[in-house]
Design a protein around this motif. Structure first.
Motif, PDB file in Angstrom:
ATOM      1  N   GLN A 106       0.874  -1.192   0.004  1.00 36.24           N
ATOM      2  CA  GLN A 106       0.119   0.111  -0.024  1.00 36.24           C
ATOM      3  C   GLN A 106       1.003   1.157   0.177  1.00 36.24           C
ATOM      4  O   GLN A 106       2.197   1.082  -0.116  1.00 36.24           O
ATOM      5  N   GLN A 110      -1.784   7.047  -1.108  1.00 34.72           N
ATOM      6  CA  GLN A 110      -2.865   6.584  -2.045  1.00 34.72           C
ATOM      7  C   GLN A 110      -3.635   5.318  -1.326  1.00 34.72           C
ATOM      8  O   GLN A 110      -3.429   4.974  -0.250  1.00 34.72           O
ATOM      9  N   GLU A 112      -5.294   2.693  -2.454  1.00 33.39           N
ATOM     10  CA  GLU A 112      -5.402   1.336  -2.993  1.00 33.39           C
ATOM     11  C   GLU A 112      -4.666   0.190  -2.344  1.00 33.39           C
ATOM     12  O   GLU A 112      -3.256   0.558  -2.069  1.00 33.39           O
ATOM     13  N   ASN A 114      -2.670  -2.904  -3.407  1.00 32.05           N
ATOM     14  CA  ASN A 114      -2.431  -3.714  -4.650  1.00 32.05           C
ATOM     15  C   ASN A 114      -1.486  -4.959  -4.229  1.00 32.05           C
ATOM     16  O   ASN A 114      -0.939  -4.879  -3.257  1.00 32.05           O
ATOM     17  N   LEU A 134      -5.190  -4.801  -8.635  1.00 32.51           N
ATOM     18  CA  LEU A 134      -5.776  -4.396  -7.123  1.00 32.51           C
ATOM     19  C   LEU A 134      -6.604  -5.340  -6.445  1.00 32.51           C
ATOM     20  O   LEU A 134      -7.170  -6.244  -6.911  1.00 32.51           O
ATOM     21  N   ASP A 137      -9.824  -0.765  -3.124  1.00 33.62           N
ATOM     22  CA  ASP A 137      -9.536   0.680  -3.066  1.00 33.62           C
ATOM     23  C   ASP A 137     -10.306   0.996  -1.660  1.00 33.62           C
ATOM     24  O   ASP A 137     -11.422   0.877  -1.502  1.00 33.62           O
TER      25      ASP A 137
END
Length: 405
Positions: A106, A110, A112, A114, A134, A137
């Protein structure tokens, strides 16, 4: 007189001297050697077998480093923002269950979470980048760091996010899969198919109350692990822990490390905890005293070390091979780009032995002046000699530190 004959009293004294020297030799500090792997702003690292060759490797931000030579191999591109790159930890986990470990990450800024898919043997040999996918979110930024920990006891870790924003809910994310329509290549064509896709489900531990610091452990002795953070701790419910918020206990206010480490240090049957002041001077342990009459937990603070600043990350491992874990920590280099108290001072990395009789921590030096920490410390036997080695990544560089015994 035979000058080769040593009197008995002298022999006794000699044996005593040899015994003392042997004992003192056993008590000598461990020696370490360092190997610089890279210099960048990455602050996450992990030790794991990336390419399934039976040899432990190091993962750190943009690269993974294959043992035993630890030459950098590409993993992912990472952008930066004013001295902070868009990654604040590396978490190995086989997301797609294909037998090849992937990396979850992470960012500070941001929202998200991922995962980066391990491309397998041929692509790893060619140094190809790992595909970014992803998971979820979160819709939440200002993330300080994360931990992976099995909160519900099902044998699978959850992804627990710490935010320095006090009004942010303390959230964990549980791995799951769901069926979605995805695009896949079939020969020369791209087609849409329904497939199971890895994702995450939100767990709210505490609503609208978070803050710098995170740890897990059973504080109230009910056999269930609780969650520690800046403004106290959340008590795990007896049932439905993944379905409802946990009870908040405001036992302290600390700008604490990640993790805060829970351990019964003095053997009284009550768990204590260790923490560092992540952006100031001070490494402490807090002793749990007998509860108050109303059941409120009581604490007494003990200083471990105040000679260096920013002990932002703590790690327990048996670094000296005595069967007991030692505490490993050090200075997080340029945690706020040098603006913290002591922020411009030299990098340091130490380990601490716990003295059960004196009930104190005794400091030993790993390295001073070169390697500091970022947000993670990893340990593992990197060279197959039976001793635990150390990996750190921070703004002083990514290092492997070999335990020479």
């Amino acid at each position: 007189m035979n000058m080769n004959i040593i009197p008995q009293k002298s022999l006794i004294g000699l044996f005593a001297l040899v015994a003392a020297v042997t004992l003192n030799a056993g008590e000598r500090d461990i020696s370490f050697s360092t190997k610089l792997l890279a210099i960048d702003a990455n602050e996450g690292c992990a030790i794991v077998d990336v390419n399934n060759d039976g040899q432990l490797d190091v993962v750190a931000g943009r690269n993974w480093y294959a043992g035993p030579d630890f030459v950098p191999r590409a993993l992912r591109p990472i952008e930066d923002r004013n001295g902070y790159i868009h990654s604040n930890g590396d978490f190995p986990y086989d997301v797609d269950a294909d037998g090849w470990v992937d990396i979850i990450a992470q960012s500070f800024f941001q929202t998200e979470i991922n995962w980066f898919r391990n491309p397998g043997p041929e692509a790893l040999k060619l140094g190809l980048l790992w595909e970014k996918r992803l998971l979820v979110d979160t819709k939440v930024d200002r993330n300080e760091a994360e931990l992976m920990h099995d909160l519900d006891g099902d044998g699978v870790d959850e992804f627990v996010v710490n935010s320095w924003n006090k009004e942010t809910s303390l959230l964990a994310w549980k791995f799951k899969t769901e069926v979605r329509e995805v695009e896949v290549r079939r020969g020369n064509r791209t087609v849409k198919e329904m497939q199971e896709v890895p994702t995450m489900e939100k767990i709210t531990i505490g609503s609208s109350r978070n803050g710098h610091g995170l740890g897990m452990g059973d504080l109230n002795g009910d056999g269930l692990e609780d969650v520690l953070f800046q403004e106290g701790w959340y008590e795990r419910p007896k049932s439905g822990a993944m379905d409802k918020p946990w009870k908040w206990h405001k036992d302290w206010y600390l700008h604490a490390s990640i993790p805060m480490v829970v351990r019964d240090l003095n053997g009284d049957g009550r768990n204590d905890f260790i923490y560092g002041m992540g952006h100031d001077y001070g490494l402490f342990w807090r002793e749990q005293l007998k509860p108050a009459a109303d059941g409120t937990l009581q604490w007494k603070e003990h200083l471990i070390d105040k000679s260096f600043s920013q002990p932002h990350v703590l790690h327990l491992a048996d670094i000296d091979g005595d069967g007991e874990d030692e505490l490993i920590t050090g200075k997080r280099v340029f945690a706020h780009n040098g603006k913290d108290p002591g922020g411009m001072e030299r990098p340091v990395l130490y380990y601490y032995n716990w003295d059960k009789k004196q009930k104190r921590f005794d400091r030993k030096t790993i390295v001073e002046g070169s390697a500091g920490t970022g947000l993670q410390i990893a340990t593992g036997d990197l060279n197959g000699d039976g001793r635990l080695d150390i990996a750190v990544a921070g703004k002083s560089g990514t290092y492997v530190i070999f335990n020479e015994g």
